[in-house]
Design a protein around this motif. Structure first.
Motif, short mmCIF file in Angstrom:
data_model
loop_
_atom_site.label_atom_id
_atom_site.label_comp_id
_atom_site.label_asym_id
_atom_site.label_seq_id
_atom_site.Cartn_x
_atom_site.Cartn_y
_atom_site.Cartn_z
N PRO A 1 0.99 -1.94 0.16
CA PRO A 1 -0.52 -0.13 -0.16
C PRO A 1 1.19 1.32 0.18
O PRO A 1 2.08 1.42 0.33
CB PRO A 1 -0.58 0.10 1.11
N LEU A 2 -0.01 1.94 -0.29
CA LEU A 2 0.66 3.42 -0.37
C LEU A 2 0.17 4.54 0.83
O LEU A 2 -0.98 4.68 0.46
CB LEU A 2 0.73 4.23 -1.45
N THR A 3 0.96 5.56 0.94
CA THR A 3 0.31 6.86 2.11
C THR A 3 1.16 7.78 1.22
O THR A 3 1.85 8.10 0.81
CB THR A 3 0.52 6.20 3.70
N LEU B 1 11.27 0.79 6.34
CA LEU B 1 10.22 0.27 6.12
C LEU B 1 8.92 1.43 5.43
O LEU B 1 8.23 1.21 4.83
CB LEU B 1 9.32 1.11 7.89
N ARG B 2 9.41 2.21 4.58
CA ARG B 2 9.21 2.98 3.80
C ARG B 2 10.10 3.76 2.87
O ARG B 2 11.33 3.17 2.88
CB ARG B 2 8.08 4.77 4.11
N PHE B 3 9.63 3.60 0.78
CA PHE B 3 10.29 4.27 0.55
C PHE B 3 9.41 5.04 -0.08
O PHE B 3 8.20 4.85 -0.92
CB PHE B 3 10.41 2.72 -0.99
N ALA B 4 10.00 6.19 -0.78
CA ALA B 4 9.44 7.23 -1.23
C ALA B 4 9.15 7.55 -2.82
O ALA B 4 10.77 6.92 -3.47
CB ALA B 4 9.85 8.85 -0.57
N ILE B 5 8.53 7.41 -3.22
CA ILE B 5 8.10 7.83 -4.51
C ILE B 5 7.55 9.59 -5.04
O ILE B 5 6.44 9.77 -3.91
CB ILE B 5 7.42 6.17 -5.20
N LYS B 6 7.75 9.83 -6.14
CA LYS B 6 7.48 11.21 -6.72
C LYS B 6 5.61 11.40 -7.17
O LYS B 6 6.02 10.22 -7.74
CB LYS B 6 8.91 12.02 -7.27
N LYS B 7 5.32 12.48 -7.19
CA LYS B 7 4.13 12.21 -8.21
C LYS B 7 4.96 11.91 -9.60
O LYS B 7 5.44 12.80 -9.81
CB LYS B 7 3.10 13.56 -7.83
N ARG B 8 3.40 10.93 -10.37
CA ARG B 8 3.19 10.51 -11.64
C ARG B 8 2.57 10.00 -12.04
O ARG B 8 1.39 10.32 -11.69
CB ARG B 8 4.96 10.33 -11.53
N GLN C 1 -1.16 11.82 -7.67
CA GLN C 1 -1.50 12.93 -7.56
C GLN C 1 -0.48 14.01 -6.57
O GLN C 1 -0.01 15.26 -6.72
CB GLN C 1 -3.10 13.16 -7.68
N GLN C 2 0.23 13.03 -5.79
CA GLN C 2 0.89 13.50 -4.65
C GLN C 2 2.15 12.15 -4.61
O GLN C 2 2.33 12.03 -4.90
CB GLN C 2 -0.06 13.53 -3.44
N PRO C 3 3.24 13.21 -3.73
CA PRO C 3 4.30 12.47 -3.64
C PRO C 3 3.83 11.44 -2.18
O PRO C 3 2.63 11.15 -1.53
CB PRO C 3 5.05 12.88 -2.54
N SER C 4 4.66 10.20 -2.21
CA SER C 4 4.12 8.97 -1.11
C SER C 4 4.81 8.06 -1.06
O SER C 4 5.95 8.22 -1.81
CB SER C 4 2.77 7.91 -2.16
N ASP C 5 4.53 6.97 0.11
CA ASP C 5 5.05 6.65 0.64
C ASP C 5 4.85 5.00 -0.10
O ASP C 5 4.08 4.96 0.78
CB ASP C 5 5.79 7.03 1.89
N LEU C 6 6.24 4.02 -0.56
CA LEU C 6 5.48 3.04 -0.06
C LEU C 6 5.43 2.02 1.66
O LEU C 6 6.61 2.81 1.80
CB LEU C 6 5.97 2.10 -1.33
N LEU C 7 4.08 1.91 2.08
CA LEU C 7 4.63 1.13 3.38
C LEU C 7 4.62 -0.12 3.00
O LEU C 7 4.41 -0.87 3.34
CB LEU C 7 2.69 1.40 4.14
N CYS C 8 6.69 -0.32 3.39
CA CYS C 8 7.24 -2.14 2.63
C CYS C 8 6.69 -3.10 3.83
O CYS C 8 6.94 -4.31 3.94
CB CYS C 8 8.66 -1.68 2.32
N ASP C 9 6.42 -2.59 4.99
CA ASP C 9 6.09 -3.25 6.09
C ASP C 9 4.88 -3.48 6.12
O ASP C 9 4.68 -4.15 6.91
CB ASP C 9 6.25 -2.25 7.19
N GLN C 10 3.74 -2.81 4.85
CA GLN C 10 2.00 -3.42 5.24
C GLN C 10 1.72 -4.69 4.32
O GLN C 10 1.02 -4.48 3.23
CB GLN C 10 1.68 -1.77 5.25
#
Length: 118
Positions: free
Chosen positions: A50-52, A62-69, A73-82
């Protein structure tokens, strides 16, 4: 109606409710992490991350950041622990965005660390 196929490394919306305890819920973007070998044969579940949009700096692994693309619509973090498996019927069919090969490899490394596969 034809079989909907989802692609590894792509982001789709998924209905993650109802959730329990600390699980993320609601309809939100998720990354398909499962191999296309299963994704393209009609397997009934899919492994997702999931993303947040509640981004946190320095949350490795725990998280991996991705830019909006694309349609994200918004920069998000992948919740790698979820990481979790969901029924494919929870996924909405339209792809929102895709990760690059380099990004996907980085996510794989983080998940391997969290699962003790390193």
């Amino acid at each position: 109606m034809g079989l909907q196929m989802f692609d590894r490394g792509s982001i789709y919306l998924a209905k993650l409710y109802p959730s329990k305890g600390s699980e993320v819920g609601k309809t939100r973007p998720v990354l398909v992490l499962q191999t296309d070998m299963l994704n393209h044969i009609g397997h009934t579940t899919v492994i997702i991350v999931p993303l947040t949009t509640q981004c946190i700096d320095d949350a490795y692994p725990l998280r991996f950041a991705i830019k909006k693309r694309e349609q994200l619509q918004q920069p998000s973090d992948l919740l790698c622990d979820q990481l979790r498996a969901i029924d494919i019927n929870r996924l909405l069919p339209n792809k929102i965005a895709s990760l690059t090969e380099k990004e996907l490899l980085s996510v794989e490394v983080q998940v391997q660390i969290l699962l003790g596969f390193e």
